[in-house]
Design an enzyme around this catalytic site. Structure first.
Site, short mmCIF file in Angstrom:
data_model
loop_
_atom_site.label_atom_id
_atom_site.label_comp_id
_atom_site.label_asym_id
_atom_site.label_seq_id
_atom_site.Cartn_x
_atom_site.Cartn_y
_atom_site.Cartn_z
N GLY A 1 0.79 -1.22 0.00
CA GLY A 1 0.00 0.00 0.00
C GLY A 1 0.82 1.27 0.00
O GLY A 1 2.05 1.27 -0.07
N CYS B 1 11.69 -1.45 4.03
CA CYS B 1 10.69 -1.36 2.98
C CYS B 1 9.62 -0.32 3.34
O CYS B 1 9.93 0.86 3.44
CB CYS B 1 10.12 -2.75 2.71
SG CYS B 1 9.38 -2.93 1.08
N GLN C 1 9.78 3.87 4.43
CA GLN C 1 8.96 4.97 3.92
C GLN C 1 8.19 5.65 5.05
O GLN C 1 7.99 6.88 5.03
CB GLN C 1 8.02 4.46 2.84
CG GLN C 1 8.74 3.89 1.63
CD GLN C 1 7.94 2.83 0.90
OE1 GLN C 1 6.71 2.78 0.99
NE2 GLN C 1 8.63 1.94 0.20
N GLY D 1 6.71 -0.43 -4.26
CA GLY D 1 6.25 0.40 -5.36
C GLY D 1 6.26 1.87 -5.04
O GLY D 1 5.91 2.70 -5.89
N PHE D 2 6.65 2.24 -3.79
CA PHE D 2 6.74 3.63 -3.37
C PHE D 2 8.15 3.90 -2.87
O PHE D 2 8.91 2.97 -2.57
CB PHE D 2 5.72 3.93 -2.27
CG PHE D 2 4.29 3.91 -2.73
CD1 PHE D 2 3.63 5.09 -3.02
CD2 PHE D 2 3.61 2.71 -2.87
CE1 PHE D 2 2.30 5.08 -3.46
CE2 PHE D 2 2.30 2.68 -3.30
CZ PHE D 2 1.64 3.87 -3.60
N HIS E 1 15.12 -5.79 1.59
CA HIS E 1 14.81 -6.86 2.52
C HIS E 1 16.07 -7.57 3.02
O HIS E 1 16.61 -8.44 2.32
CB HIS E 1 13.88 -7.88 1.86
CG HIS E 1 12.49 -7.38 1.65
ND1 HIS E 1 11.44 -7.75 2.46
CD2 HIS E 1 11.98 -6.52 0.74
CE1 HIS E 1 10.33 -7.13 2.06
NE2 HIS E 1 10.64 -6.39 1.02
N GLU F 1 16.21 -9.77 5.29
CA GLU F 1 15.92 -11.19 5.53
C GLU F 1 16.02 -11.99 4.25
O GLU F 1 16.14 -13.21 4.28
CB GLU F 1 14.54 -11.36 6.17
CG GLU F 1 13.36 -11.38 5.23
CD GLU F 1 13.03 -10.00 4.68
OE1 GLU F 1 12.28 -9.93 3.70
OE2 GLU F 1 13.53 -8.99 5.21
#
Length: 382
Positions: A214, A240, A244, A284-285, A357, A359
């Site tokens: 989202g 991630c 943001q 995606g952001f 990421h 991990e």
């Protein structure tokens, strides 16, 4: 685009994106960050090793639909417990096999991630298109609370706990608390909407903000929680979506990338050391550079011929401190393919983030030491 259906029959809608990983399809399917997205795999054969019980990153498949060039006809692995087709069918996720995944990927790169559908029941493309255009966009979508755990739970280390960490579940992957637990952390995973006061009540040594799906601008509750734990002086690590969220808490803007970063082998430079990490991504952001208005989706460049050529165009503001309500901060990492901000760090508080990421499930393990860096902050804060 017509193809052959596999997985569940029916119809699904979502944002069309692509993933460049040649392996790890099971982790991709179960990554909550893919909520409300139709994922096209650029690798030609998917499903060769079937589906096992050890690799899922959550308790369900989160992708809305799955696009491959050729699904495997038979699984071949001693770990496999079921076929990919059976798995998608059981999870009620439609898939489609098309010859043109290369063409589809090029279209998404050139035109940007777009709304799409997979349907085995609608034969009229124009009628389906009308429904696609009526489906919700990803910009403005608050999905972290959709995928988050409804109740807190604890992941404990094998031995004595050295640290207590509260992990804010914005779409956390199973691998993340495992990595923290392997380093001696007792991890209390809490819902996305948790408040800073509720976090403080757990008396943690530090706080982790996870990945997730989202628009970060829609998750104001997470931004408020982030501000609260920073003000409390707690060590903070975000990845991630969590990165943001930190960007917004520091006063930076976030914006939607044209086609995002999804897959493995993304080169990211640590600006402090010059080290290049080969990383796993799914976002995606991104955060805008300090002092700049968010670029439009067309602002994301495609991979250039070499990292050095792209690096020479990264603005100077990516390399100098900027002011925040919590003291000076720096952009700590940038993507060498397109110059996108990939990490942030406060200079006077134990707070940092990366937009990839560590991990690495699936993907390279270059960035696993970020968990060690977080544990070092926890130790120093005692």
């Amino acid at each position: 685009m017509h193809g052959t259906g596999f997985g569940a029959d029916g119809e699904t809608f979502g944002e069309m994106v692509f993933n460049t990983g040649m392996t790890g399809y099971q982790e991709t399917l179960t990554d909550p960050s893919y909520c409300r997205q139709i994922v096209a795999m650029t690798a030609p054969h998917i499903g060769n090793t079937g589906v096992n019980d050890e690799d899922p990153e959550s308790g369900q498949v989160w992708v809305s639909g799955y696009v491959v060039r050729e699904p495997a006809r038979i699984a071949s692995s001693w770990r496999a417990r079921r076929e990919l087709d059976d798995y998608l069918r059981a999870e009620n996720v439609p898939g489609i096999a098309v010859r043109g995944t290369r063409l589809l990927t090029r279209r998404v790169r050139e035109q940007g991630a777009m709304r799409a559908a997979i349907s085995t029941v609608e034969s009229d493309p124009r009628a389906l298109l009308e429904r696609v255009l009526a489906s919700p966009e990803m910009t403005g979508a608050d999905l972290a609370r959709v995928v988050s755990t409804p109740e807190p739970y604890t992941v404990r280390p094998a031995g004595p706990a050295r640290y207590r960490v509260v992990a804010v579940d914005l779409g956390i992957k199973t691998s993340t608390p495992r990595n923290l637990a392997a380093r001696g952390c007792e991890v209390l995973v809490v819902p996305a909407t948790v408040s800073a006061q509720e976090i403080a009540a757990a008396s943690p040594d530090g706080v982790f903000f996870s990945n997730g799906p989202g628009d970060p601008a829609a998750a104001s509750y997470a931004v408020e929680a982030m501000r609260g734990v920073i003000e409390a002086g707690l060590p903070v690590f975000g990845i991630c979506l969590g990165s943001q969220i930190l960007a917004q808490a520091l006063g930076l803007s976030t914006y939607k990338l044209r086609y995002g970063h999804r897959g493995v082998n993304q080169p990211v430079m640590d600006l402090a050391t010059g080290r290049v990490y080969i990383t796993s991504h799914n976002h995606g952001f991104a955060a805008a550079l300090p002092g700049e208005a968010p670029p439009g989706p067309a602002g994301q460049a495609g991979p250039a011929g070499s990292g050095a050529a792209v690096w020479s165009h990264v603005p100077a503001q990516a390399q100098r401190p900027f002011d925040t309500p919590y003291g000076p901060a720096v952009v700590s990492h940038v993507n060498l393919n397109d110059g996108v901000v990939e990490g942030l760090r406060l200079l006077e508080r134990p707070v940092f983030s990366v937009q990839y990421h560590p991990e690495a499930a699936p993907g390279p393990h270059d960035a696993a030491d970020h968990f060690d860096q977080f544990c070092a902050l926890l130790e120093r804060a005692r």
